[in-house]
Write an enzyme that holds these catalytic residues in place. Structure first.
Site, PDB file in Angstrom:
ATOM      1  N   LYS A   1      12.564  -5.765  -2.968  1.00 11.21           N
ATOM      2  CA  LYS A   1      11.989  -6.493  -2.021  1.00 11.21           C
ATOM      3  C   LYS A   1      11.100  -7.441  -2.767  1.00 11.21           C
ATOM      4  CE  LYS A   1       7.759  -6.416  -0.099  1.00 11.21           C
ATOM      5  NZ  LYS A   1       7.512  -7.827   0.221  1.00 11.21           N
TER       6      LYS A   1
ATOM      7  N   GLU B   1       2.017  -3.559 -12.535  1.00 14.56           N
ATOM      8  CA  GLU B   1       1.480  -4.788 -13.140  1.00 14.56           C
ATOM      9  C   GLU B   1       0.206  -5.589 -12.442  1.00 14.56           C
ATOM     10  OE1 GLU B   1       1.511  -5.090 -16.567  1.00 14.56           O
ATOM     11  OE2 GLU B   1       2.545  -3.619 -16.934  1.00 14.56           O
TER      12      GLU B   1
ATOM     13  N   CYS C   1      -0.565 -13.935 -14.814  1.00 12.81           N
ATOM     14  CA  CYS C   1      -1.362 -12.731 -14.263  1.00 12.81           C
ATOM     15  C   CYS C   1      -2.258 -12.584 -16.067  1.00 12.81           C
ATOM     16  CB  CYS C   1      -0.721 -11.230 -14.077  1.00 12.81           C
ATOM     17  SG  CYS C   1       0.826 -11.461 -15.107  1.00 12.81           S
TER      18      CYS C   1
ATOM     19  N   GLU D   1     -10.513 -11.783 -10.217  1.00 14.18           N
ATOM     20  CA  GLU D   1      -9.447 -12.642 -10.687  1.00 14.18           C
ATOM     21  C   GLU D   1      -9.434 -13.743  -9.577  1.00 14.18           C
ATOM     22  OE1 GLU D   1      -4.624 -10.920  -9.945  1.00 14.18           O
ATOM     23  OE2 GLU D   1      -4.682 -11.786 -12.341  1.00 14.18           O
TER      24      GLU D   1
HETATM   25  O1  TXE Z   1      -0.467 -10.143  -3.508  1.00 13.93           O
HETATM   26  P1  TXE Z   1       0.220  -8.585  -2.450  1.00 13.93           P
HETATM   27  P2  TXE Z   1      -0.595 -11.346  -2.621  1.00 13.93           P
HETATM   28  C1  TXE Z   1      -2.868 -11.271  -7.252  1.00 13.93           C
HETATM   29  C2  TXE Z   1      -3.363 -12.562  -7.461  1.00 13.93           C
HETATM   30  C3  TXE Z   1      -3.343 -12.519  -5.714  1.00 13.93           C
HETATM   31  C4  TXE Z   1      -3.843 -11.941  -4.776  1.00 13.93           C
HETATM   32  C5  TXE Z   1      -2.713 -11.615  -3.442  1.00 13.93           C
HETATM   33  O2  TXE Z   1      -4.928 -12.596  -7.282  1.00 13.93           O
HETATM   34  O3  TXE Z   1      -4.041 -14.412  -5.017  1.00 13.93           O
HETATM   35  O4  TXE Z   1      -2.953 -10.970  -5.643  1.00 13.93           O
HETATM   36  O5  TXE Z   1      -1.737 -11.777  -3.542  1.00 13.93           O
HETATM   37  C6  TXE Z   1       3.388  -6.657  -1.187  1.00 13.93           C
HETATM   38  N1  TXE Z   1       3.484  -1.807   0.703  1.00 13.93           N
HETATM   39  N2  TXE Z   1      -1.702 -11.140  -7.604  1.00 13.93           N
HETATM   40  O6  TXE Z   1      -0.998 -11.626  -1.383  1.00 13.93           O
HETATM   41  O7  TXE Z   1      -0.136  -8.162  -1.572  1.00 13.93           O
HETATM   42  C7  TXE Z   1       4.074  -7.459  -0.730  1.00 13.93           C
HETATM   43  O8  TXE Z   1       4.096  -8.088  -0.081  1.00 13.93           O
HETATM   44  C8  TXE Z   1       4.476  -1.945   0.273  1.00 13.93           C
HETATM   45  C9  TXE Z   1      -0.999 -11.251  -9.051  1.00 13.93           C
HETATM   46  O9  TXE Z   1       0.611 -11.721  -3.113  1.00 13.93           O
HETATM   47  O10 TXE Z   1      -0.316  -7.786  -3.541  1.00 13.93           O
HETATM   48  C10 TXE Z   1       4.353  -8.482  -2.468  1.00 13.93           C
HETATM   49  O11 TXE Z   1       6.062  -8.289  -2.110  1.00 13.93           O
HETATM   50  N3  TXE Z   1       3.736  -3.362  -0.808  1.00 13.93           N
HETATM   51  C11 TXE Z   1      -0.455 -10.944  -9.523  1.00 13.93           C
HETATM   52  C12 TXE Z   1       3.914  -7.511  -3.010  1.00 13.93           C
HETATM   53  O12 TXE Z   1       3.464  -6.385  -2.280  1.00 13.93           O
HETATM   54  C13 TXE Z   1       3.384  -4.458  -0.623  1.00 13.93           C
HETATM   55  C14 TXE Z   1       1.108 -11.350  -8.376  1.00 13.93           C
HETATM   56  C15 TXE Z   1       2.728  -7.942  -4.149  1.00 13.93           C
HETATM   57  O13 TXE Z   1       1.935  -8.915  -2.830  1.00 13.93           O
HETATM   58  C16 TXE Z   1       2.196  -3.358   0.502  1.00 13.93           C
HETATM   59  C17 TXE Z   1       0.701 -11.953  -7.182  1.00 13.93           C
HETATM   60  C18 TXE Z   1       2.346  -3.000   1.221  1.00 13.93           C
HETATM   61  N4  TXE Z   1       1.248  -2.288   2.209  1.00 13.93           N
HETATM   62  C19 TXE Z   1      -0.543 -12.041  -6.600  1.00 13.93           C
HETATM   63  N5  TXE Z   1       1.590  -5.301   1.239  1.00 13.93           N
HETATM   64  C20 TXE Z   1      -0.030 -10.296 -10.706  1.00 13.93           C
HETATM   65  N6  TXE Z   1      -0.628  -9.608 -11.435  1.00 13.93           N
HETATM   66  O14 TXE Z   1       0.633 -11.289 -12.241  1.00 13.93           O
HETATM   67  C21 TXE Z   1       1.658  -5.982  -0.243  1.00 13.93           C
HETATM   68  N7  TXE Z   1       2.732  -5.668  -0.769  1.00 13.93           N
END
Ligand code: TXE
Length: 476
Positions: A170, A245, A279, A378
């Site tokens: 996904k 991660e 990140c 972050e």
């Molecule tokens: O993250 P999400 P988002 C951090 C960064 C950013 C914040 C929000 O601070 O501003 O996260 O970003 C999936 N069950 N990072 O909203 O929601 C979602 O569809 C299963 C740091 O994009 O954590 C996506 O595929 N999956 C980071 C993935 O999780 C779910 C990189 C990440 O989304 C879900 C990105 C659920 N209930 C954002 N809800 C890094 N570590 O590099 C969401 N997802």
């Protein structure tokens, strides 16, 4: 409309989601089919049905598929790089670099498929031999973020397939294009039906369906801490393997004896390149007091001259923020930092260009302290804060004063301090006179504390997550 891939078949759905270019919101890249619960469950069923046979497939078949995919990615790096820059907003050279990394990851794991080894030991009992082998885990759910639309899926999918697992993938909602292209390449490279399934769709529906399904044996996730915690919590009742991660608040320490050119370059690259949406970005710059004013002056000048604009333009150094929500988050944190006493030394303004995009001038905030929210949470944008400290010991203490622990950097010409920092900083990756972001593809990636959970990703260490060890005893 670009379809889903389920059980080896391309499947369309009634709803197509627009993939919007953050450099120019009038540019719609394509429509991508959105999966719902039914498609997510069908994908898990397909992966479950294919798991036994694929688990017994030989290393030659896996090697050949991964090699063909890697070669095609590399051959098409300019085109795929353009797609990536268009959908995510990093500048074209960075996007092509990311595609190259993805290609190289597939070549690396093509080789690893042939090298999977076990151990044979004599038993402590006479006439008995012991074999230790690695087996696939089964069905792996891969949940990816938007900031590395091809490299992160590559570094999860390549080892998953290499070690004989089937995959339900996904991608993040904002970047279906690179994910679709990657899966199309793997499908044509000969991945058997059901072994790799692609379900674009919302996390709370498609991702959650993966979390709720007992047939998913392992989940590899990269994203926010909040979602990571949800993945772990949902997996506990099944005692499922998880690998998380979840970002960082990475310190870059600059000591009095640093080479100033090196330090300014490390800070500029680490904090602001890729629009700070890494990140491993250097979001906390910790500077000892004798070099502080000189360093900050040089860095502020350099930050002010960074050219922000459309990711596909030749002269752009910093592309747009990925979307309106992230832009608002970045602006809010700049505001919070100022209200808590920080001084905005450069940037931090929403800017306009001749296309309608999410452009933000890189922000440098000085006079900050470790207890301020800007140094604890972050931001995930082109925003960095500077902390002034007395000496190396204070710098090390501040560097470790964070709930995160992904990457940490130090700029110094002292062997004593660089060695001490390598040993004592609480991070999974340490950089000496290098930016905190920018890692090799053949060595482990990951952090500690709130940044990571579970086995390391990438390199040979990936086998820890994507395999299960079996110990067999045979009487002669
Ligand atoms: O993250 P999400 P988002 C951090 C960064 C950013 C914040 C929000 O601070 O501003 O996260 O970003 C999936 N069950 N990072 O909203 O929601 C979602 O569809 C299963 C740091 O994009 O954590 C996506 O595929 N999956 C980071 C993935 O999780 C779910 C990189 C990440 O989304 C879900 C990105 C659920 N209930 C954002 N809800 C890094 N570590 O590099 C969401 N997802």
């Amino acid at each position: 409309m670009k379809p889903l891939l389920i059980g080896g078949e391309w499947v369309t759905t009634s709803r197509g989601v627009e993939n919007v270019n953050p450099s120019d919101t009038s540019d719609i890249i394509d429509l991508y089919a959105e999966a719902g619960l039914a498609e997510a469950e069908a994908a898990i069923t397909a992966a479950t049905d294919a798991a036994f046979e694929w688990g017994l497939s030989g290393p030659q078949q896996r090697h050949d598929i991964l090699l063909a995919a890697g070669n095609e990615i590399l051959a098409r790096k300019a085109e795929l790089g353009e797609l990536l820059a268009r959908e995510e907003g990093k500048v074209l050279p960075e996007a092509i670099g990311e595609v190259t990394r993805a290609g190289n990851i597939f070549l690396f794991f093509a080789g690893e498929a042939l090298r999977l080894a076990g151990d044979i030991l004599p038993s402590v009992r006479p006439g008995v031999s012991v074999e230790i082998t690695r087996e696939p885990v089964g069905v792996v759910g891969i949940i990816a973020p938007w900031n590395f639309p091809i490299a992160i899926p590559a570094w999860k999918i390549a080892p998953a397939l290499c070690y004989g697992n089937t995959v339900v993938f996904k991608p993040a909602e904002l970047v279906p294009g690179s994910a679709w292209a990657l899966v199309d390449i793997l499908h044509r490279a000969g991945v058997p039906p059901g072994v790799l399934n692609l379900v674009m769709g919302p996390g709370r529906v498609v991702g959650q369906a993966m979390l709720n399904d007992a047939r998913v044996d392992a989940i590899s996730f990269t994203g926010s801490q909040a979602t990571g915690a949800r993945v772990a919590e949902a997996s506990l009742p099944f005692l499922r393997k998880v690998q998380l991660e979840m970002g960082g608040k990475n310190p870059l320490v600059v000591l009095d004896d640093a080479d100033l050119d090196v330090a300014v370059h490390c800070a500029l690259d680490g904090a602001f390149y890729s629009t700070g949406q890494r990140c491993t970005a250097s979001s906390r710059i910790i500077v000892t007091e004798r070099i502080h004013d000189q360093f900050v002056g040089r860095l502020a000048d350099a930050v002010s001259t960074l050219r922000v604009g459309h990711a596909l333009r030749n002269d752009t150094q910093i592309g747009p923020v990925v979307d309106a929500t992230q832009l608002q988050q970045d602006m809010d944190y700049i505001d919070i930092a100022r209200r808590q006493g920080g001084v905005l030394r450069a940037g931090g303004e929403r800017i306009t260009r001749d296309t309608d995009g999410y452009f933000l001038s890189p922000a440098l905030i000085t006079e900050t302290g470790s207890d301020m929210r800007i140094n604890r949470e972050e931001v995930f944008g082109p925003v960095a804060s500077v902390m002034r400290v007395r000496d190396y010991d204070a710098a090390l203490q501040q560097a470790n004063d964070t709930p995160f622990g992904l990457s940490a950097g130090i700029c110094t010409t002292s062997l004593k301090y660089s060695n001490d920092f390598k040993r004592k900083c609480e991070a999974g990756m340490v950089m000496v006179n290098l930016p905190t972001a920018g890692v090799d593809y053949h060595v482990p990636f990951g952090g500690r504390k709130g940044s990571s959970y579970g086995a390391r990703e990438q390199g040979r260490y990936a086998a820890e997550f994507y395999t299960i060890v079996k110990t067999s005893y045979t009487a002669a």
